[in-house]
Design a protein around this motif. Structure first.
Motif, PDB file in Angstrom:
ATOM      1  N   ALA A   1       0.832  -1.205   0.000  1.00  0.00           N
ATOM      2  CA  ALA A   1       0.000   0.000   0.000  1.00  0.00           C
ATOM      3  C   ALA A   1       0.868   1.257   0.000  1.00  0.00           C
ATOM      4  CB  ALA A   1      -0.920  -0.016   1.221  1.00  0.00           C
ATOM      5  N   LYS A   2       1.980   1.223   0.734  1.00  0.00           N
ATOM      6  CA  LYS A   2       2.883   2.372   0.784  1.00  0.00           C
ATOM      7  C   LYS A   2       3.545   2.626  -0.566  1.00  0.00           C
ATOM      8  CE  LYS A   2       4.032   2.073   5.706  1.00  0.00           C
ATOM      9  NZ  LYS A   2       5.106   1.827   6.695  1.00  0.00           N
ATOM     10  N   LYS A   3       3.771   1.563  -1.336  1.00  0.00           N
ATOM     11  CA  LYS A   3       4.481   1.696  -2.607  1.00  0.00           C
ATOM     12  C   LYS A   3       3.545   1.919  -3.800  1.00  0.00           C
ATOM     13  CE  LYS A   3       8.203  -1.244  -0.925  1.00  0.00           C
ATOM     14  NZ  LYS A   3       8.843  -2.569  -0.961  1.00  0.00           N
ATOM     15  N   SER A   4       2.243   1.933  -3.538  1.00  0.00           N
ATOM     16  CA  SER A   4       1.279   1.988  -4.636  1.00  0.00           C
ATOM     17  C   SER A   4       1.313   3.285  -5.429  1.00  0.00           C
ATOM     18  CB  SER A   4      -0.140   1.742  -4.098  1.00  0.00           C
ATOM     19  OG  SER A   4      -0.500   2.771  -3.192  1.00  0.00           O
ATOM     20  N   SER A   5       1.917   4.332  -4.868  1.00  0.00           N
ATOM     21  CA  SER A   5       1.975   5.618  -5.580  1.00  0.00           C
ATOM     22  C   SER A   5       3.220   5.743  -6.456  1.00  0.00           C
ATOM     23  CB  SER A   5       1.945   6.771  -4.566  1.00  0.00           C
ATOM     24  OG  SER A   5       3.072   6.714  -3.708  1.00  0.00           O
ATOM     25  N   ARG A   6       4.118   4.774  -6.385  1.00  0.00           N
ATOM     26  CA  ARG A   6       5.354   4.852  -7.163  1.00  0.00           C
ATOM     27  C   ARG A   6       5.093   4.475  -8.621  1.00  0.00           C
ATOM     28  NH1 ARG A   6       9.606   2.201  -2.925  1.00  0.00           N
ATOM     29  NH2 ARG A   6       9.438   0.447  -4.349  1.00  0.00           N
ATOM     30  N   THR A   7       5.861   5.060  -9.525  1.00  0.00           N
ATOM     31  CA  THR A   7       5.688   4.823 -10.956  1.00  0.00           C
ATOM     32  C   THR A   7       6.048   3.385 -11.312  1.00  0.00           C
ATOM     33  OG1 THR A   7       6.216   7.124 -11.435  1.00  0.00           O
ATOM     34  CG2 THR A   7       6.370   5.563 -13.267  1.00  0.00           C
ATOM     35  N   ALA A   8       5.133   2.712 -11.986  1.00  0.00           N
ATOM     36  CA  ALA A   8       5.370   1.342 -12.444  1.00  0.00           C
ATOM     37  C   ALA A   8       5.197   1.317 -13.959  1.00  0.00           C
ATOM     38  CB  ALA A   8       4.395   0.366 -11.772  1.00  0.00           C
ATOM     39  N   ALA A   9       6.298   1.462 -14.676  1.00  0.00           N
ATOM     40  CA  ALA A   9       6.253   1.555 -16.140  1.00  0.00           C
ATOM     41  C   ALA A   9       6.918   0.370 -16.826  1.00  0.00           C
ATOM     42  CB  ALA A   9       6.907   2.855 -16.609  1.00  0.00           C
ATOM     43  N   GLU A  10       7.481  -0.552 -16.036  1.00  0.00           N
ATOM     44  CA  GLU A  10       8.033  -1.777 -16.600  1.00  0.00           C
ATOM     45  C   GLU A  10       6.974  -2.880 -16.486  1.00  0.00           C
ATOM     46  OE1 GLU A  10      10.870  -2.093 -18.177  1.00  0.00           O
ATOM     47  OE2 GLU A  10      11.417  -0.007 -17.828  1.00  0.00           O
ATOM     48  N   GLY A  11       7.329  -4.084 -16.867  1.00  0.00           N
ATOM     49  CA  GLY A  11       6.378  -5.177 -16.723  1.00  0.00           C
ATOM     50  C   GLY A  11       6.297  -6.056 -17.949  1.00  0.00           C
ATOM     51  N   LEU A  12       5.123  -6.667 -18.131  1.00  0.00           N
ATOM     52  CA  LEU A  12       4.926  -7.616 -19.224  1.00  0.00           C
ATOM     53  C   LEU A  12       3.509  -7.526 -19.785  1.00  0.00           C
ATOM     54  CD1 LEU A  12       6.604 -10.835 -17.776  1.00  0.00           C
ATOM     55  CD2 LEU A  12       7.412  -9.527 -19.746  1.00  0.00           C
ATOM     56  N   LEU A  13       3.394  -7.919 -21.049  1.00  0.00           N
ATOM     57  CA  LEU A  13       2.103  -8.189 -21.666  1.00  0.00           C
ATOM     58  C   LEU A  13       1.926  -9.705 -21.676  1.00  0.00           C
ATOM     59  CD1 LEU A  13       2.387  -5.849 -24.789  1.00  0.00           C
ATOM     60  CD2 LEU A  13       1.272  -5.327 -22.611  1.00  0.00           C
ATOM     61  N   ALA A  14       0.707 -10.153 -21.428  1.00  0.00           N
ATOM     62  CA  ALA A  14       0.409 -11.587 -21.474  1.00  0.00           C
ATOM     63  C   ALA A  14      -0.773 -11.810 -22.400  1.00  0.00           C
ATOM     64  CB  ALA A  14       0.107 -12.120 -20.079  1.00  0.00           C
ATOM     65  N   ILE A  15      -0.677 -12.857 -23.212  1.00  0.00           N
ATOM     66  CA  ILE A  15      -1.744 -13.188 -24.165  1.00  0.00           C
ATOM     67  C   ILE A  15      -2.234 -14.608 -23.924  1.00  0.00           C
ATOM     68  CG2 ILE A  15      -2.282 -13.645 -26.597  1.00  0.00           C
ATOM     69  CD1 ILE A  15      -0.491 -11.384 -27.398  1.00  0.00           C
ATOM     70  N   ALA A  16      -3.553 -14.766 -23.925  1.00  0.00           N
ATOM     71  CA  ALA A  16      -4.183 -16.091 -23.919  1.00  0.00           C
ATOM     72  C   ALA A  16      -5.183 -16.082 -25.069  1.00  0.00           C
ATOM     73  CB  ALA A  16      -4.884 -16.356 -22.592  1.00  0.00           C
ATOM     74  N   GLN A  17      -5.249 -17.170 -25.836  1.00  0.00           N
ATOM     75  CA  GLN A  17      -6.123 -17.140 -27.005  1.00  0.00           C
ATOM     76  C   GLN A  17      -6.593 -18.522 -27.430  1.00  0.00           C
ATOM     77  OE1 GLN A  17      -2.564 -15.813 -29.681  1.00  0.00           O
ATOM     78  NE2 GLN A  17      -4.133 -16.566 -31.094  1.00  0.00           N
ATOM     79  N   ASP A  18      -7.661 -18.486 -28.215  1.00  0.00           N
ATOM     80  CA  ASP A  18      -8.098 -19.654 -28.963  1.00  0.00           C
ATOM     81  C   ASP A  18      -8.282 -19.198 -30.406  1.00  0.00           C
ATOM     82  OD1 ASP A  18     -10.587 -18.304 -29.058  1.00  0.00           O
ATOM     83  OD2 ASP A  18     -11.302 -19.330 -27.261  1.00  0.00           O
ATOM     84  N   GLU A  19      -8.945 -19.990 -31.231  1.00  0.00           N
ATOM     85  CA  GLU A  19      -9.039 -19.609 -32.647  1.00  0.00           C
ATOM     86  C   GLU A  19      -9.935 -18.399 -32.889  1.00  0.00           C
ATOM     87  OE1 GLU A  19     -10.243 -23.053 -34.783  1.00  0.00           O
ATOM     88  OE2 GLU A  19      -8.237 -23.912 -34.834  1.00  0.00           O
ATOM     89  N   LYS A  20     -10.879 -18.137 -32.002  1.00  0.00           N
ATOM     90  CA  LYS A  20     -11.847 -17.073 -32.218  1.00  0.00           C
ATOM     91  C   LYS A  20     -11.618 -15.828 -31.374  1.00  0.00           C
ATOM     92  CE  LYS A  20     -14.501 -19.101 -35.275  1.00  0.00           C
ATOM     93  NZ  LYS A  20     -14.670 -18.540 -36.633  1.00  0.00           N
ATOM     94  N   ARG A  21     -10.845 -15.961 -30.291  1.00  0.00           N
ATOM     95  CA  ARG A  21     -10.657 -14.832 -29.384  1.00  0.00           C
ATOM     96  C   ARG A  21      -9.229 -14.808 -28.850  1.00  0.00           C
ATOM     97  NH1 ARG A  21     -13.608 -15.448 -24.577  1.00  0.00           N
ATOM     98  NH2 ARG A  21     -14.299 -13.304 -24.385  1.00  0.00           N
ATOM     99  N   ALA A  22      -8.788 -13.616 -28.517  1.00  0.00           N
ATOM    100  CA  ALA A  22      -7.493 -13.445 -27.858  1.00  0.00           C
ATOM    101  C   ALA A  22      -7.632 -12.354 -26.807  1.00  0.00           C
ATOM    102  CB  ALA A  22      -6.403 -13.074 -28.854  1.00  0.00           C
ATOM    103  N   ALA A  23      -7.094 -12.627 -25.626  1.00  0.00           N
ATOM    104  CA  ALA A  23      -7.109 -11.645 -24.540  1.00  0.00           C
ATOM    105  C   ALA A  23      -5.677 -11.230 -24.243  1.00  0.00           C
ATOM    106  CB  ALA A  23      -7.760 -12.235 -23.298  1.00  0.00           C
ATOM    107  N   ILE A  24      -5.470  -9.943 -24.111  1.00  0.00           N
ATOM    108  CA  ILE A  24      -4.146  -9.422 -23.774  1.00  0.00           C
ATOM    109  C   ILE A  24      -4.277  -8.520 -22.550  1.00  0.00           C
ATOM    110  CG2 ILE A  24      -4.416  -7.536 -25.454  1.00  0.00           C
ATOM    111  CD1 ILE A  24      -1.350  -7.613 -25.792  1.00  0.00           C
ATOM    112  N   VAL A  25      -3.348  -8.648 -21.602  1.00  0.00           N
ATOM    113  CA  VAL A  25      -3.351  -7.810 -20.408  1.00  0.00           C
ATOM    114  C   VAL A  25      -1.958  -7.224 -20.212  1.00  0.00           C
ATOM    115  CG1 VAL A  25      -5.165  -9.157 -19.279  1.00  0.00           C
ATOM    116  CG2 VAL A  25      -2.765  -9.699 -18.823  1.00  0.00           C
ATOM    117  N   GLU A  26      -1.906  -6.091 -19.524  1.00  0.00           N
ATOM    118  CA  GLU A  26      -0.628  -5.477 -19.163  1.00  0.00           C
ATOM    119  C   GLU A  26      -0.510  -5.445 -17.652  1.00  0.00           C
ATOM    120  OE1 GLU A  26       1.966  -1.319 -19.636  1.00  0.00           O
ATOM    121  OE2 GLU A  26       0.044  -1.541 -20.672  1.00  0.00           O
TER     122      GLU A  26
END
Length: 372
Positions: free
Chosen positions: A104-129
Motif C-alpha cells: 500500500a505504501k508503494k502503490s503511488s510509485r511509478t510502475a512503467a516496466e512489466g509484461l504483456l500476457a496473451i491467452a487465445q483460442d481460434e476465435k478470441r485473444a485476450a491481452i493484459v498489461e
C-alpha cells in the motif's frame, strides 16, 4: 604472646571489613543487573535465548526455505523469522501481513516496466498489461505467473458481443481466481493477488489494462509477442483478425500469414487499418503541415499541390496498415499480401481488426526517481 594477640585483632577487623565491602559490591552489581534486565522486554530475552538454540546452519536453511516460498527480500525474510522465533509458518504469515502494508505504501510509485500476457483460442485473444517498477521483477517467476493467469481469466469471461473489447482493472479485480502455484495460497481475488505479488517482490505492481479481440465470421485471431521471456509473455504485442468469406476454407490456411502480419504490426506501428479510416482531424493536420512545407519551397501552386499529394501518399504508407510495406518482403505491401492469399485459397481474405500494444506506453516515467 601479648603482641601476637594484639596484632591479630586489626587483621581480623580488616578481613571483616573487606568481606562487608565485597558483599556490598556484589549486592550493588546484582541490583544494577536487575535494574538493567528489568528494562529489557521479556520477549527480547526469550527471543535471544531461543535463537541461540537454533544452529546457524538451521537458520540459513529456514531463510532459504522461506525465500523460496515467498520470493520476499532476504532482509524481510530474516526479520520475520527472528520476530517469530524461527517458526517458518508464523514467519510466512507475518510476511504476508507486513507485505500488504508495504504494498500500500508503494502503490503511488511509478510502475512503467512489466509484461504483456496473451491467452487465445481460434476465435478470441485476450491481452493484459501487468506493470512493475523494474525489469528485474518482470523476470520474476511469480510476476510472470500472475500475468499469464490474468490473461487466461480475461479470455474466460463473457464479453458483451463486441469484436474489440478494451477493459480496465475494475473489470477483473473482484473476480476470484484459482492460483495453482506454490507461492500462492489457492483461491484469491485478482486485486488481492496483485497486492500479494507486490508484497513478495517489494515493488509497486499494477494490473493496468486489457483487451479482448474476437472474430465473428469464419476466421482466426493471430498474435505475435516481441522480447518474449516465455510463451505467451512479452513487452510488445501485435494482434490481428483475418476473416475469409468461404466458410469451407480451412482455418490453418490463414494462420501463417496472420502470424506474419501480427509481427509486421509490432515492427511497423500502424495507426489505421485503411485510408478511409484515417480520422478527418489527423488528415487535416497532416495536410496543413505538408502544405506549409511545400509552400516554403517557393514553387508554383500547381507544383505545390502535387508535392502535397505525393507526401500524403507517403504518410499513408507510414500509418495505414494496408498501405505499409510488408516487413517480411518490402517489395510488396499488406494489401497485396492479402490479395495473394485470397487467390491461393480461392476466397477473399480481409483484416477485420488489429491491435498493437507496448509495455509502459503512455506512462510518464519520472527521471531520477529514487524509488522511495
Amino acid at each position: 604472646m601479648a603482641w601476637g594477640q594484639g596484632a591479630r585483632r586489626p587483621i581480623v577487623g580488616l578481613l571483616f571489613r573487606a568481606q562487608q565491602q565485597a558483599a556490598k559490591g556484589y549486592s550493588s552489581v546484582a541490583s544494577q543487573t536487575h535494574m538493567l534486565t528489568s528494562h529489557v522486554p521479556k520477549s527480547a530475552m526469550l527471543l535471544r535465548g531461543f535463537s541461540s538454540e537454533v544452529p546457524a546452519s538451521e537458520q540459513t536453511n529456514l531463510i532459504k526455505q522461506l525465500r523460496i516460498r515467498t520470493s520476499a527480500p532476504f532482509k524481510d525474510v530474516k526479520a520475520s523469522l527472528v520476530n517469530c522465533n524461527w517458526n517458518i509458518e508464523a514467519a510466512q504469515k507475518d510476511l504476508r501481513k507486513r507485505g500488504v502494508v508495504l504494498a500500500a505504501k508503494k502503490s503511488s510509485r511509478t510502475a512503467a516496466e512489466g509484461l504483456l500476457a496473451i491467452a487465445q483460442d481460434e476465435k478470441r485473444a485476450a491481452i493484459v498489461e501487468l506493470n512493475c517498477e523494474t525489469d528485474f521483477v518482470a523476470r520474476n517467476d511469480v510476476f510472470q505467473y500472475l500475468a499469464s493467469s490474468l490473461a487466461k481469466m480475461a479470455l474466460s469471461t463473457q464479453t458483451p458481443g463486441e469484436m474489440v473489447f478494451p477493459f480496465g482493472p475494475e473489470y477483473l479485480e473482484n473476480m476470484s481466481m484459482n492460483l495453482d502455484h506454490p507461492k500462492f495460497n489457492g483461491e484469491a481475488t485478482v486485486q488481492s493477488a496483485v497486492t500479494e505479488v507486490a508484497a513478495m517482490v517489494g515493488e509497486n505492481v499494477k494490473f493496468r489494462r486489457g483487451l479482448i479481440l474476437s472474430t465473428s465470421g469464419h476466421g482466426v485471431v493471430s498474435s505475435y509477442l516481441h522480447t518474449c521471456p516465455q510463451p505467451g509473455l512479452g513487452r510488445m504485442a501485435g494482434l490481428v483478425t483475418l476473416e475469409v468469406e468461404d466458410s469451407k476454407v480451412p482455418i490453418e490456411a490463414l494462420k501463417g500469414v496472420g502470424s506474419s502480419i501480427a509481427m509486421h504490426i509490432v515492427a511497423a506501428k500502424p495507426l489505421f487499418l485503411s485510408k478511409e479510416q484515417v480520422s478527418a482531424a489527423a488528415l487535416e493536420n497532416e495536410c496543413d503541415v505538408l502544405r506549409t512545407q511545400a509552400e516554403s519551397s517557393g514553387k508554383p501552386q500547381m507544383a505545390i499541390e502535387k508535392m502535397v499529394e505525393g507526401r500524403l501518399r507517403k504518410y499513408f504508407e507510414e500509418v495505414v496498415l494496408l498501405e505499409q510495406k510488408y516487413v517480411v518482403n518490402d517489395s510488396t505491401n499488406i494489401k497485396t499480401v492479402l490479395n495473394d492469399l485470397s487467390k491461393d485459397i480461392g476466397s477473399k481474405v480481409t483484416i477485420a481488426n488489429f491491435l498493437r500494444m507496448e509495455v509502459g506506453e503512455g506512462i510518464q516515467r519520472l527521471e531520477g526517481a529514487d524509488g522511495s
